[in-house]
Design a protein around this motif. Structure first.
Motif, PDB file in Angstrom:
ATOM      1  N   ASP A 135      22.299  -3.158  20.804  1.00 32.94           N
ATOM      2  CA  ASP A 135      22.482  -2.461  21.644  1.00 32.94           C
ATOM      3  C   ASP A 135      22.359  -3.169  23.030  1.00 32.94           C
ATOM      4  O   ASP A 135      21.536  -4.151  22.978  1.00 32.94           O
ATOM      5  N   ALA A 136      23.299  -3.226  23.637  1.00 34.71           N
ATOM      6  CA  ALA A 136      23.431  -4.482  25.182  1.00 34.71           C
ATOM      7  C   ALA A 136      23.523  -3.574  26.359  1.00 34.71           C
ATOM      8  O   ALA A 136      23.977  -1.895  26.277  1.00 34.71           O
ATOM      9  N   GLY A 137      23.415  -4.203  27.408  1.00 31.36           N
ATOM     10  CA  GLY A 137      23.815  -3.095  28.720  1.00 31.36           C
ATOM     11  C   GLY A 137      23.593  -4.816  29.359  1.00 31.36           C
ATOM     12  O   GLY A 137      23.741  -5.520  29.804  1.00 31.36           O
ATOM     13  N   GLY A 138      23.608  -4.272  31.279  1.00 25.60           N
ATOM     14  CA  GLY A 138      23.705  -4.924  32.223  1.00 25.60           C
ATOM     15  C   GLY A 138      23.836  -4.017  33.288  1.00 25.60           C
ATOM     16  O   GLY A 138      24.778  -3.098  33.557  1.00 25.60           O
ATOM     17  N   LEU A 139      23.771  -5.038  34.649  1.00 23.19           N
ATOM     18  CA  LEU A 139      24.551  -4.404  36.104  1.00 23.19           C
ATOM     19  C   LEU A 139      25.664  -4.646  36.157  1.00 23.19           C
ATOM     20  O   LEU A 139      26.217  -3.438  36.749  1.00 23.19           O
ATOM     21  N   LEU A 140      26.277  -5.814  35.058  1.00 22.83           N
ATOM     22  CA  LEU A 140      27.396  -6.119  35.578  1.00 22.83           C
ATOM     23  C   LEU A 140      28.382  -5.527  34.515  1.00 22.83           C
ATOM     24  O   LEU A 140      27.875  -5.095  33.076  1.00 22.83           O
ATOM     25  N   ARG A 141      29.372  -4.649  34.146  1.00 23.99           N
ATOM     26  CA  ARG A 141      30.170  -4.330  33.470  1.00 23.99           C
ATOM     27  C   ARG A 141      30.805  -4.886  32.154  1.00 23.99           C
ATOM     28  O   ARG A 141      30.736  -6.338  32.100  1.00 23.99           O
ATOM     29  N   ASP A 142      30.648  -4.218  31.226  1.00 21.26           N
ATOM     30  CA  ASP A 142      31.086  -5.260  29.317  1.00 21.26           C
ATOM     31  C   ASP A 142      32.193  -5.702  29.557  1.00 21.26           C
ATOM     32  O   ASP A 142      32.873  -5.714  29.970  1.00 21.26           O
ATOM     33  N   PRO A 143      31.395  -7.235  30.001  1.00 21.96           N
ATOM     34  CA  PRO A 143      32.663  -8.577  29.179  1.00 21.96           C
ATOM     35  C   PRO A 143      33.500  -8.449  27.853  1.00 21.96           C
ATOM     36  O   PRO A 143      34.145  -9.392  27.826  1.00 21.96           O
ATOM     37  N   GLY A 144      33.317  -6.700  27.180  1.00 26.00           N
ATOM     38  CA  GLY A 144      34.262  -7.007  26.382  1.00 26.00           C
ATOM     39  C   GLY A 144      33.809  -7.111  24.182  1.00 26.00           C
ATOM     40  O   GLY A 144      34.602  -7.277  24.015  1.00 26.00           O
ATOM     41  N   THR A 145      32.128  -6.946  24.280  1.00 29.43           N
ATOM     42  CA  THR A 145      31.551  -6.259  23.427  1.00 29.43           C
ATOM     43  C   THR A 145      31.635  -5.896  22.643  1.00 29.43           C
ATOM     44  O   THR A 145      32.068  -4.641  23.230  1.00 29.43           O
ATOM     45  N   LYS A 146      31.803  -5.921  21.551  1.00 28.74           N
ATOM     46  CA  LYS A 146      31.741  -4.775  20.067  1.00 28.74           C
ATOM     47  C   LYS A 146      30.535  -3.743  20.033  1.00 28.74           C
ATOM     48  O   LYS A 146      30.527  -3.203  19.423  1.00 28.74           O
ATOM     49  N   LEU A 147      28.919  -4.433  20.192  1.00 29.72           N
ATOM     50  CA  LEU A 147      27.653  -3.960  20.811  1.00 29.72           C
ATOM     51  C   LEU A 147      28.155  -2.594  21.841  1.00 29.72           C
ATOM     52  O   LEU A 147      28.720  -2.458  22.985  1.00 29.72           O
ATOM     53  N   PRO A 148      27.832  -0.733  21.795  1.00 26.73           N
ATOM     54  CA  PRO A 148      27.601  -0.353  22.866  1.00 26.73           C
ATOM     55  C   PRO A 148      26.577  -1.038  23.397  1.00 26.73           C
ATOM     56  O   PRO A 148      25.394  -2.011  23.875  1.00 26.73           O
ATOM     57  N   TYR A 149      27.640  -0.658  25.030  1.00 27.52           N
ATOM     58  CA  TYR A 149      26.858  -1.147  25.866  1.00 27.52           C
ATOM     59  C   TYR A 149      26.470  -0.358  27.477  1.00 27.52           C
ATOM     60  O   TYR A 149      27.898   0.595  27.611  1.00 27.52           O
ATOM     61  N   ASP A 150      25.855  -0.808  27.834  1.00 30.43           N
ATOM     62  CA  ASP A 150      25.223   0.400  28.850  1.00 30.43           C
ATOM     63  C   ASP A 150      25.332   0.037  30.438  1.00 30.43           C
ATOM     64  O   ASP A 150      24.014  -1.314  30.231  1.00 30.43           O
ATOM     65  N   ASP A 172      21.304  -9.585  34.402  1.00 31.72           N
ATOM     66  CA  ASP A 172      23.645  -9.204  34.148  1.00 31.72           C
ATOM     67  C   ASP A 172      23.906  -8.362  33.269  1.00 31.72           C
ATOM     68  O   ASP A 172      25.019  -7.669  33.172  1.00 31.72           O
ATOM     69  N   TYR A 173      22.836  -9.111  32.079  1.00 28.92           N
ATOM     70  CA  TYR A 173      24.094  -9.332  30.653  1.00 28.92           C
ATOM     71  C   TYR A 173      22.823  -8.959  29.883  1.00 28.92           C
ATOM     72  O   TYR A 173      21.896 -10.067  29.936  1.00 28.92           O
ATOM     73  N   VAL A 174      22.683  -8.173  29.085  1.00 27.47           N
ATOM     74  CA  VAL A 174      21.082  -7.924  28.254  1.00 27.47           C
ATOM     75  C   VAL A 174      21.648  -7.519  26.973  1.00 27.47           C
ATOM     76  O   VAL A 174      22.284  -6.720  27.036  1.00 27.47           O
ATOM     77  N   ILE A 175      20.718  -8.272  26.063  1.00 28.89           N
ATOM     78  CA  ILE A 175      21.289  -7.762  24.216  1.00 28.89           C
ATOM     79  C   ILE A 175      19.380  -7.042  24.090  1.00 28.89           C
ATOM     80  O   ILE A 175      18.527  -8.250  24.356  1.00 28.89           O
ATOM     81  N   ALA A 176      19.743  -5.594  23.868  1.00 26.09           N
ATOM     82  CA  ALA A 176      17.960  -5.332  24.204  1.00 26.09           C
ATOM     83  C   ALA A 176      17.842  -5.554  22.107  1.00 26.09           C
ATOM     84  O   ALA A 176      18.431  -6.412  20.828  1.00 26.09           O
ATOM     85  N   ILE A 177      16.303  -6.854  21.634  1.00 24.83           N
ATOM     86  CA  ILE A 177      15.722  -6.850  20.551  1.00 24.83           C
ATOM     87  C   ILE A 177      14.742  -5.821  19.969  1.00 24.83           C
ATOM     88  O   ILE A 177      14.128  -5.358  20.565  1.00 24.83           O
ATOM     89  N   ASN A 178      15.167  -5.672  18.656  1.00 23.22           N
ATOM     90  CA  ASN A 178      14.797  -4.397  18.109  1.00 23.22           C
ATOM     91  C   ASN A 178      13.213  -4.641  17.625  1.00 23.22           C
ATOM     92  O   ASN A 178      12.939  -4.224  16.459  1.00 23.22           O
TER      93      ASN A 178
END
Length: 248
Positions: A135-150, A172-178
């Protein structure tokens, strides 16, 4: 897109207290991780040595390698300089028919006090281990990742880091580490399966120029590259720890 709850901003602020804050290792001398050398020749040219990709990621020992899922075809290796160091490198590996291929080595920061194989909330150490990246997310818009982005304002990162550097833009961009989280949810989800005492909110995020509370941070451009490269169909994981721990 995963929609976070209205209290996302509060949760993001809590991450500053309990989770995010803010060289390549040699292969073993033998075993399946060693790089093979093959010889190729054609009728008109002499035989030449060609280095094949390793069948096991260099620098990962037997115990560490055993924890990497068999279906993981993308592995992000975070190798810390030492057990008490906040400096690390990040390399993305991709499994191919010929073996594991390494991407560029990127400079990174980890937690202020280094690493722990029993991470606790507030210990200012990053957890050693193998964890999914779903899972990913961030303050900025999705740059085009295939991961779900919040995307949302909950990823605002105010304040300053341990060295007085501004934290603005770190999320601005994060990827959650499980680690101690529920996969398949926003990085802002506050579920802690191991209990709150074991910490959480451990992310890959944009580097702010200093150590983190527990996360791993790399330059913004490298975060974007990683987001674009990771593919859920390849079951990506992160293998993280100081280089001596990873070599076990």
């Amino acid at each position: 897109m995963i929609t976070h709850r209205p209290r996302a901003a509060l949760l993001a602020a809590s991450l500053l207290l309990t989770g995010c804050g803010g060289g390549a290792v040699a292969a073993p001398d033998d075993g399946p991780s060693a790089t093979a050398t093959v010889t190729e020749a054609t009728p008109s040219t002499p035989a030449v040595a060609v280095e094949a990709a390793p069948q096991r990621i260099p620098g990962l020992g037997t115990r560490t390698w055993a924890a990497v899922p068999d279906d993981a075809d993308q592995v992000v290796v975070v190798s810390g300089r030492g057990p008490d160091s906040p400096v690390a490198t990040v390399v993305l590996y991709r499994r191919t028919g010929a073996g594991w291929r390494a991407g560029e080595s990127r400079p990174a920061h980890n937690a202020l006090r280094g690493w722990s194989d029993h991470h606790m909330g507030g210990d200012l150490r990053s957890p050693i281990g193998v964890y999914g990246l779903t899972d990913a997310g961030g303050l900025l818009r999705d740059p085009g990742t295939k991961l779900p982005y919040d995307r949302g304002s909950g990823f605002h990162s105010p304040g300053t880091g341990f060295e007085g550097e501004p934290l603005e833009g770190a999320f601005d961009y994060v990827i959650a580490i499980n680690y101690n989280r529920r996969p398949g949810t926003s990085p802002l989800d506050w579920t802690r399966p191991l209990g709150a005492g074991r910490g959480g909110g451990i992310w890959l995020h944009v580097d702010h120029g200093g150590p983190t509370h527990g996360c791993v941070s790399i330059a913004e451009q490298h975060m974007k590259e990683l987001l674009l490269a990771l593919d859920p169909a390849l079951h990506p994981v992160v293998v993280m720890g100081d280089h001596a721990s990873l070599a076990r």
